[in-house]
Design a protein around this motif. Structure first.
Motif, PDB file in Angstrom:
ATOM      1  N   LEU A 210      43.934  -6.195  -4.283  1.00 29.08           N
ATOM      2  CA  LEU A 210      43.039  -5.451  -5.436  1.00 29.08           C
ATOM      3  C   LEU A 210      42.529  -3.895  -4.570  1.00 29.08           C
ATOM      4  CD1 LEU A 210      41.670  -8.123  -7.520  1.00 29.08           C
ATOM      5  CD2 LEU A 210      43.295  -6.281  -8.365  1.00 29.08           C
ATOM      6  N   HIS A 211      42.240  -4.120  -3.423  1.00 28.54           N
ATOM      7  CA  HIS A 211      41.829  -2.996  -2.873  1.00 28.54           C
ATOM      8  C   HIS A 211      42.945  -2.000  -2.315  1.00 28.54           C
ATOM      9  CE1 HIS A 211      38.026  -4.588  -2.127  1.00 28.54           C
ATOM     10  NE2 HIS A 211      38.112  -5.333  -1.326  1.00 28.54           N
ATOM     11  N   GLU A 212      44.010  -2.438  -2.043  1.00 30.34           N
ATOM     12  CA  GLU A 212      45.303  -1.796  -1.867  1.00 30.34           C
ATOM     13  C   GLU A 212      45.512  -0.972  -3.084  1.00 30.34           C
ATOM     14  OE1 GLU A 212      48.534  -4.236  -0.915  1.00 30.34           O
ATOM     15  OE2 GLU A 212      47.309  -4.965   1.084  1.00 30.34           O
ATOM     16  N   MET A 213      45.349  -1.644  -4.520  1.00 28.03           N
ATOM     17  CA  MET A 213      45.570  -0.986  -5.647  1.00 28.03           C
ATOM     18  C   MET A 213      44.492   0.023  -6.063  1.00 28.03           C
ATOM     19  SD  MET A 213      46.695  -4.375  -7.762  1.00 28.03           S
ATOM     20  CE  MET A 213      48.188  -5.222  -7.451  1.00 28.03           C
ATOM     21  N   GLY A 214      43.601   0.119  -5.390  1.00 34.14           N
ATOM     22  CA  GLY A 214      42.519   1.228  -5.508  1.00 34.14           C
ATOM     23  C   GLY A 214      41.123   0.825  -5.643  1.00 34.14           C
ATOM     24  N   ALA A 215      40.935  -0.630  -5.839  1.00 32.18           N
ATOM     25  CA  ALA A 215      39.461  -0.903  -6.426  1.00 32.18           C
ATOM     26  C   ALA A 215      38.676  -0.968  -5.015  1.00 32.18           C
ATOM     27  CB  ALA A 215      39.603  -2.528  -6.771  1.00 32.18           C
ATOM     28  N   LYS A 216      37.529  -0.298  -5.161  1.00 35.21           N
ATOM     29  CA  LYS A 216      36.558  -0.305  -4.085  1.00 35.21           C
ATOM     30  C   LYS A 216      35.997  -1.611  -3.748  1.00 35.21           C
ATOM     31  CE  LYS A 216      35.587   4.443  -4.542  1.00 35.21           C
ATOM     32  NZ  LYS A 216      36.269   4.821  -5.614  1.00 35.21           N
ATOM     33  N   GLY A 217      35.597  -2.310  -5.013  1.00 30.79           N
ATOM     34  CA  GLY A 217      34.789  -3.785  -4.909  1.00 30.79           C
ATOM     35  C   GLY A 217      35.630  -4.732  -5.786  1.00 30.79           C
ATOM     36  N   VAL A 218      35.345  -5.889  -5.173  1.00 33.94           N
ATOM     37  CA  VAL A 218      36.138  -7.067  -6.107  1.00 33.94           C
ATOM     38  C   VAL A 218      35.248  -8.149  -6.019  1.00 33.94           C
ATOM     39  CG1 VAL A 218      37.998  -8.685  -6.179  1.00 33.94           C
ATOM     40  CG2 VAL A 218      38.414  -6.404  -5.337  1.00 33.94           C
ATOM     41  N   ILE A 219      34.992  -8.839  -7.298  1.00 31.87           N
ATOM     42  CA  ILE A 219      34.191  -9.979  -7.615  1.00 31.87           C
ATOM     43  C   ILE A 219      35.004 -11.003  -8.279  1.00 31.87           C
ATOM     44  CG2 ILE A 219      32.314 -11.312  -8.572  1.00 31.87           C
ATOM     45  CD1 ILE A 219      30.989  -8.660  -8.746  1.00 31.87           C
ATOM     46  N   ILE A 220      35.406 -11.980  -7.561  1.00 33.91           N
ATOM     47  CA  ILE A 220      36.126 -13.271  -8.218  1.00 33.91           C
ATOM     48  C   ILE A 220      35.280 -14.044  -8.628  1.00 33.91           C
ATOM     49  CG2 ILE A 220      38.346 -15.054  -7.969  1.00 33.91           C
ATOM     50  CD1 ILE A 220      39.276 -13.100  -5.590  1.00 33.91           C
ATOM     51  N   THR A 221      35.223 -14.432  -9.961  1.00 32.52           N
ATOM     52  CA  THR A 221      34.409 -15.458 -10.314  1.00 32.52           C
ATOM     53  C   THR A 221      35.172 -17.092 -10.461  1.00 32.52           C
ATOM     54  OG1 THR A 221      34.919 -14.932 -12.746  1.00 32.52           O
ATOM     55  CG2 THR A 221      33.051 -13.939 -11.705  1.00 32.52           C
ATOM     56  N   VAL A 222      34.551 -17.872 -10.165  1.00 37.25           N
ATOM     57  CA  VAL A 222      35.252 -19.296 -10.247  1.00 37.25           C
ATOM     58  C   VAL A 222      34.276 -20.123 -10.923  1.00 37.25           C
ATOM     59  CG1 VAL A 222      36.899 -18.951  -8.137  1.00 37.25           C
ATOM     60  CG2 VAL A 222      34.412 -19.687  -7.945  1.00 37.25           C
ATOM     61  N   GLY A 223      34.160 -19.863 -12.202  1.00 38.78           N
ATOM     62  CA  GLY A 223      33.376 -20.789 -13.094  1.00 38.78           C
ATOM     63  C   GLY A 223      31.943 -21.360 -12.465  1.00 38.78           C
ATOM     64  N   SER A 224      31.992 -22.594 -12.519  1.00 41.92           N
ATOM     65  CA  SER A 224      30.624 -23.370 -12.047  1.00 41.92           C
ATOM     66  C   SER A 224      30.409 -23.514 -10.629  1.00 41.92           C
ATOM     67  CB  SER A 224      30.691 -24.793 -12.606  1.00 41.92           C
ATOM     68  OG  SER A 224      31.715 -25.470 -12.228  1.00 41.92           O
ATOM     69  N   LYS A 225      31.390 -23.093  -9.930  1.00 42.38           N
ATOM     70  CA  LYS A 225      31.052 -22.760  -8.536  1.00 42.38           C
ATOM     71  C   LYS A 225      30.418 -21.613  -8.130  1.00 42.38           C
ATOM     72  CE  LYS A 225      35.370 -25.440  -7.463  1.00 42.38           C
ATOM     73  NZ  LYS A 225      36.937 -25.408  -7.023  1.00 42.38           N
ATOM     74  N   GLY A 226      30.431 -20.696  -8.516  1.00 43.13           N
ATOM     75  CA  GLY A 226      29.823 -19.115  -8.289  1.00 43.13           C
ATOM     76  C   GLY A 226      30.942 -18.035  -8.302  1.00 43.13           C
ATOM     77  N   ALA A 227      30.782 -17.240  -7.552  1.00 42.07           N
ATOM     78  CA  ALA A 227      31.554 -15.885  -7.419  1.00 42.07           C
ATOM     79  C   ALA A 227      31.840 -15.374  -5.876  1.00 42.07           C
ATOM     80  CB  ALA A 227      30.853 -15.012  -8.083  1.00 42.07           C
ATOM     81  N   PHE A 228      32.940 -15.179  -5.619  1.00 38.53           N
ATOM     82  CA  PHE A 228      33.331 -14.457  -4.352  1.00 38.53           C
ATOM     83  C   PHE A 228      33.321 -12.746  -4.333  1.00 38.53           C
ATOM     84  CE2 PHE A 228      36.590 -12.685  -1.717  1.00 38.53           C
ATOM     85  CZ  PHE A 228      36.494 -13.333  -0.340  1.00 38.53           C
ATOM     86  N   TYR A 229      32.905 -12.200  -3.415  1.00 41.36           N
ATOM     87  CA  TYR A 229      32.836 -10.726  -3.605  1.00 41.36           C
ATOM     88  C   TYR A 229      33.438 -10.276  -2.335  1.00 41.36           C
ATOM     89  CZ  TYR A 229      28.814 -10.813  -0.364  1.00 41.36           C
ATOM     90  OH  TYR A 229      27.976 -11.217   0.727  1.00 41.36           O
ATOM     91  N   HIS A 230      33.872  -9.262  -2.141  1.00 38.18           N
ATOM     92  CA  HIS A 230      34.791  -8.395  -1.127  1.00 38.18           C
ATOM     93  C   HIS A 230      34.684  -7.161  -1.516  1.00 38.18           C
ATOM     94  CE1 HIS A 230      37.831  -7.654   1.905  1.00 38.18           C
ATOM     95  NE2 HIS A 230      37.891  -8.914   2.195  1.00 38.18           N
ATOM     96  N   THR A 231      34.412  -6.007  -0.353  1.00 36.18           N
ATOM     97  CA  THR A 231      34.491  -4.891  -0.555  1.00 36.18           C
ATOM     98  C   THR A 231      35.459  -4.022   0.194  1.00 36.18           C
ATOM     99  OG1 THR A 231      32.813  -4.450   1.155  1.00 36.18           O
ATOM    100  CG2 THR A 231      31.830  -4.473  -1.243  1.00 36.18           C
ATOM    101  N   ALA A 232      35.804  -2.783  -0.022  1.00 36.84           N
ATOM    102  CA  ALA A 232      36.864  -2.259   0.627  1.00 36.84           C
ATOM    103  C   ALA A 232      36.753  -1.979   2.133  1.00 36.84           C
ATOM    104  CB  ALA A 232      37.031  -0.890  -0.087  1.00 36.84           C
ATOM    105  N   ASP A 233      35.134  -1.969   2.555  1.00 38.52           N
ATOM    106  CA  ASP A 233      35.085  -1.950   3.989  1.00 38.52           C
ATOM    107  C   ASP A 233      35.029  -3.357   4.580  1.00 38.52           C
ATOM    108  OD1 ASP A 233      32.602  -2.755   2.935  1.00 38.52           O
ATOM    109  OD2 ASP A 233      31.349  -1.113   3.322  1.00 38.52           O
TER     110      ASP A 233
END
Length: 309
Positions: A210-233
């Motif tokens: 997703l960063h390669e496609m242009g997104a600076k920040g990404v949050i992948i939500t996984v329901g009752s488990k929580g959320a993963f985040y990843h920034t372009a840096d």
């Protein structure tokens, strides 16, 4: 300082059908109960932002009907500015039919209606509101060309764009290129990137695509488990969800997005803290029935935080 948030999105009246389980093909099944509530991914996110403390504006479309009036009242009662919610004679107000099973899981059927009539012209008419915002949020229950038009206006004025790519569908790279923060769940991430989300390594791989496609920040939500985040840096991590007993997961993801936007800094430097707040808000939503009725206020989120300490 209060964040100023604009949402471009859908307005639906939800009909909630409580059932023991999904019926099999050809089967007739008795319902437990039926209820009605305001909903639609866009309006849920707008109400979540407003109730959690943001100065919130909404760009959307309703039909010339009682459902449309109901939706406008639901939005204004929560403090959302609806000056850019316009009426069309071309279609009825959007509706959703939610099949809710005894475990709190839902299956949803959507009639797009007036949401699909929302146009680039409507977004252009709201350009002043967008330009003065800190964040602009949109999803895919309104036309993609509308989302792209709004994001182009936002980028001209330094407004941070948040793309919630739901429901899952392929997305033009031109839209991802102007999306500062993309917030898919596991299914949506796989649709966007082709990466099946199973563990942290696959989350990193999906986020990097997703960063390669242009997104600076990404949050992948996984329901009752929580959320993963990843920034372009390269900063990444996982924020656990709060453990609660869910009775209805409708609007949980939308509450997350709206609440997140109220806490986020424009440089995304406080992603983990903002995600934790959003997780807290969602944990309240899933413990209550309906979309709009279940979305918590800032006072309720803060009270839940205090009770946990």
């Amino acid at each position: 300082m209060t964040n100023r948030v604009t949402v471009i999105g859908s307005l639906n009246v939800d009909t909630i059908l409580e059932i023991p389980r999904l019926p099999k093909p050809g089967e007739t099944l008795a319902m437990g109960d039926q209820s009605f509530a305001g909903g639609g991914k866009g309006s849920n996110q707008g109400i979540a932002a407003a109730r959690a403390g943001a100065e919130t504006y909404f760009v959307g479309k309703i039909g010339e009907d009682a459902n449309g009036k109901f939706m406008v009242k639901s939005m204004t009662d929560s403090g959302v500015n609806v000056d850019q919610v316009t009426v069309t004679k071309e279609a009825k107000t959007g509706q959703a039919f939610i099949l809710l099973d005894k475990n709190g899981q839902n299956s949803i059927l959507i009639y797009g209606g007036a949401n699909q009539v929302l146009s680039v012209k409507d977004v252009d008419n709201a350009s002043d509101i967008i330009a003065k915002s800190d964040f602009l949020i949109t999803q895919f229950e309104t036309p993609i060309e509308v989302a792209e038009a709004g994001f182009k206006i936002a980028k001209k004025h330094g407004v941070v764009t948040i793309l919630n790519p739901a429901p899952a569908r392929e997305v033009p790279t031109s839209l991802l290129a102007i999306s500062d923060l993309v917030t898919p769940n596991e299914t949506e991430c796989e649709t966007l990137t082709g990466v099946k989300i199973t563990d942290e390594a696959s989350m990193i791989k999906g986020a990097e695509k997703l960063h390669e496609m242009g997104a600076k920040g990404v949050i992948i939500t996984v329901g009752s488990k929580g959320a993963f985040y990843h920034t372009a840096d390269g900063h990444y991590g996982f924020v656990d969800a709060f453990k609660v007993k869910a009775v209805d997961t409708t609007a949980a993801g939308d509450t997350f997005i709206g609440a997140l936007s109220t806490q986020l800094k424009k440089d995304l430097s406080n992603l983990p803290e903002a995600i934790r707040f959003a997780n807290r808000a969602s944990s309240i939503t899933v413990q209550r029935m309906g979309a709009h009725p279940s979305i918590p206020t800032l006072a309720e989120i803060e009270a839940a935080e205090t009770a946990d300490k």
